[in-house]
Design a protein around this motif. Structure first.
Motif, PDB file in Angstrom:
ATOM      1  N   VAL A  22       0.854  -1.187   0.000  1.00 30.29           N
ATOM      2  CA  VAL A  22       0.000   0.000   0.000  1.00 30.29           C
ATOM      3  C   VAL A  22       0.889   1.236   0.000  1.00 30.29           C
ATOM      4  O   VAL A  22       1.745   1.394   0.868  1.00 30.29           O
ATOM      5  N   PHE A  23       0.690   2.095  -0.978  1.00 31.26           N
ATOM      6  CA  PHE A  23       1.460   3.335  -1.127  1.00 31.26           C
ATOM      7  C   PHE A  23       0.671   4.462  -0.486  1.00 31.26           C
ATOM      8  O   PHE A  23      -0.517   4.638  -0.779  1.00 31.26           O
ATOM      9  N   TRP A  24       1.338   5.251   0.352  1.00 32.03           N
ATOM     10  CA  TRP A  24       0.643   6.287   1.106  1.00 32.03           C
ATOM     11  C   TRP A  24       1.590   7.421   1.472  1.00 32.03           C
ATOM     12  O   TRP A  24       2.807   7.303   1.354  1.00 32.03           O
ATOM     13  N   SER A  25       1.018   8.524   1.941  1.00 32.37           N
ATOM     14  CA  SER A  25       1.762   9.645   2.512  1.00 32.37           C
ATOM     15  C   SER A  25       0.920  10.267   3.612  1.00 32.37           C
ATOM     16  O   SER A  25      -0.310  10.308   3.505  1.00 32.37           O
ATOM     17  N   CYS A  31      -5.402   9.229   3.064  1.00 37.42           N
ATOM     18  CA  CYS A  31      -4.626   8.187   3.747  1.00 37.42           C
ATOM     19  C   CYS A  31      -4.837   8.202   5.255  1.00 37.42           C
ATOM     20  O   CYS A  31      -4.363   7.312   5.952  1.00 37.42           O
ATOM     21  N   ARG A  32      -5.553   9.161   5.764  1.00 33.19           N
ATOM     22  CA  ARG A  32      -5.668   9.321   7.217  1.00 33.19           C
ATOM     23  C   ARG A  32      -6.369   8.158   7.913  1.00 33.19           C
ATOM     24  O   ARG A  32      -6.145   7.908   9.083  1.00 33.19           O
ATOM     25  N   ASP A  33      -7.226   7.421   7.195  1.00 35.16           N
ATOM     26  CA  ASP A  33      -7.930   6.309   7.831  1.00 35.16           C
ATOM     27  C   ASP A  33      -7.236   4.965   7.599  1.00 35.16           C
ATOM     28  O   ASP A  33      -7.801   3.915   7.886  1.00 35.16           O
ATOM     29  N   GLY A  64       6.892   7.854  10.051  1.00 33.58           N
ATOM     30  CA  GLY A  64       6.780   7.024  11.242  1.00 33.58           C
ATOM     31  C   GLY A  64       5.589   7.306  12.126  1.00 33.58           C
ATOM     32  O   GLY A  64       5.362   6.588  13.085  1.00 33.58           O
ATOM     33  N   THR A  65       4.794   8.306  11.819  1.00 33.80           N
ATOM     34  CA  THR A  65       3.737   8.701  12.750  1.00 33.80           C
ATOM     35  C   THR A  65       2.382   8.054  12.481  1.00 33.80           C
ATOM     36  O   THR A  65       1.814   7.430  13.367  1.00 33.80           O
ATOM     37  N   LEU A  66       1.852   8.172  11.304  1.00 33.31           N
ATOM     38  CA  LEU A  66       0.472   7.758  11.016  1.00 33.31           C
ATOM     39  C   LEU A  66       0.215   6.276  11.270  1.00 33.31           C
ATOM     40  O   LEU A  66      -0.815   5.907  11.820  1.00 33.31           O
ATOM     41  N   LEU A  67       1.138   5.416  10.896  1.00 33.15           N
ATOM     42  CA  LEU A  67       0.896   3.976  10.982  1.00 33.15           C
ATOM     43  C   LEU A  67       1.483   3.328  12.223  1.00 33.15           C
ATOM     44  O   LEU A  67       1.471   2.107  12.350  1.00 33.15           O
ATOM     45  N   GLN A  68       1.971   4.139  13.131  1.00 35.33           N
ATOM     46  CA  GLN A  68       2.557   3.622  14.364  1.00 35.33           C
ATOM     47  C   GLN A  68       1.521   2.787  15.114  1.00 35.33           C
ATOM     48  O   GLN A  68       0.365   3.184  15.245  1.00 35.33           O
ATOM     49  N   ILE A  88       1.679   4.003  -9.887  1.00 35.77           N
ATOM     50  CA  ILE A  88       0.860   4.550  -8.806  1.00 35.77           C
ATOM     51  C   ILE A  88       0.739   6.054  -9.017  1.00 35.77           C
ATOM     52  O   ILE A  88       1.730   6.779  -8.981  1.00 35.77           O
ATOM     53  N   ALA A  89      -0.490   6.504  -9.260  1.00 30.13           N
ATOM     54  CA  ALA A  89      -0.726   7.919  -9.542  1.00 30.13           C
ATOM     55  C   ALA A  89      -1.614   8.575  -8.486  1.00 30.13           C
ATOM     56  O   ALA A  89      -1.701   9.795  -8.426  1.00 30.13           O
ATOM     57  N   THR A  90      -2.285   7.762  -7.674  1.00 28.04           N
ATOM     58  CA  THR A  90      -3.199   8.269  -6.654  1.00 28.04           C
ATOM     59  C   THR A  90      -2.886   7.596  -5.325  1.00 28.04           C
ATOM     60  O   THR A  90      -2.650   6.389  -5.282  1.00 28.04           O
ATOM     61  N   LEU A  91      -2.909   8.385  -4.265  1.00 27.19           N
ATOM     62  CA  LEU A  91      -2.692   7.837  -2.928  1.00 27.19           C
ATOM     63  C   LEU A  91      -4.015   7.802  -2.173  1.00 27.19           C
ATOM     64  O   LEU A  91      -4.801   8.728  -2.305  1.00 27.19           O
ATOM     65  N   PRO A  92      -4.265   6.767  -1.418  1.00 27.67           N
ATOM     66  CA  PRO A  92      -3.474   5.557  -1.341  1.00 27.67           C
ATOM     67  C   PRO A  92      -3.713   4.670  -2.558  1.00 27.67           C
ATOM     68  O   PRO A  92      -4.819   4.582  -3.079  1.00 27.67           O
ATOM     69  N   GLY A  93      -2.646   4.052  -2.986  1.00 28.88           N
ATOM     70  CA  GLY A  93      -2.703   3.098  -4.089  1.00 28.88           C
ATOM     71  C   GLY A  93      -2.131   1.784  -3.598  1.00 28.88           C
ATOM     72  O   GLY A  93      -1.557   1.709  -2.510  1.00 28.88           O
TER      73      GLY A  93
END
Length: 122
Positions: A22-25, A31-33, A64-68, A88-93
């Motif tokens: 899963v690609f995220w930022s 991607c927050r959820d 390191g923060t969101l998925l901790q 991958i052009a859209t996050l999350p992908g």
């Protein structure tokens, strides 16, 4: 790709058992959820695919923060080249790897988990 835990994600890792990457930022509102979604993914894919998170173009601290606390290993795609390699052009992908090959890729939306499960059942 380097991992936050000091490990690495290699081509060899993707060639083994199925891996859903899963690609995220953290800057992407969509991607927050992910922590909540990862809990469902881990339950539904348990034993059929390993889940990994690939952070798109952020530094180690931001990644390191969101998925901790999710238990999902996080790897860093600092320059975005790994994501670009798979379109991958859209996050999350996401990309599902089986035997080292990308067998499914797409946007990580509500239909994605069912599509991944179908791809795993082939």
């Amino acid at each position: 790709l380097p991992g936050l835990a000091g490990d690495r994600l290699s081509e060899q890792d993707l060639a083994g058992s199925p891996v859903l990457a899963v690609f995220w930022s953290s800057w992407s509102p969509r991607c927050r959820d992910l922590p909540k979604r990862f809990a469902e993914f881990n339950t539904r894919l348990s034993g059929r695919a390993r889940l990994v998170a690939i952070n798109y173009q952020e530094d180690r601290r931001a990644a390191g923060t969101l998925l901790q606390g999710t238990g999902v290993p996080v790897y860093l795609d600092a320059d975005g080249s790994f994501a670009k390699r798979f379109g991958i052009a859209t996050l999350p992908g996401a990309v599902l790897f089986r035997g080292g090959a990308a067998v499914w890729q797409g946007r990580l939306d509500e239909a994605a988990l069912a599509e991944v499960e179908r791809a795993l059942g082939e």
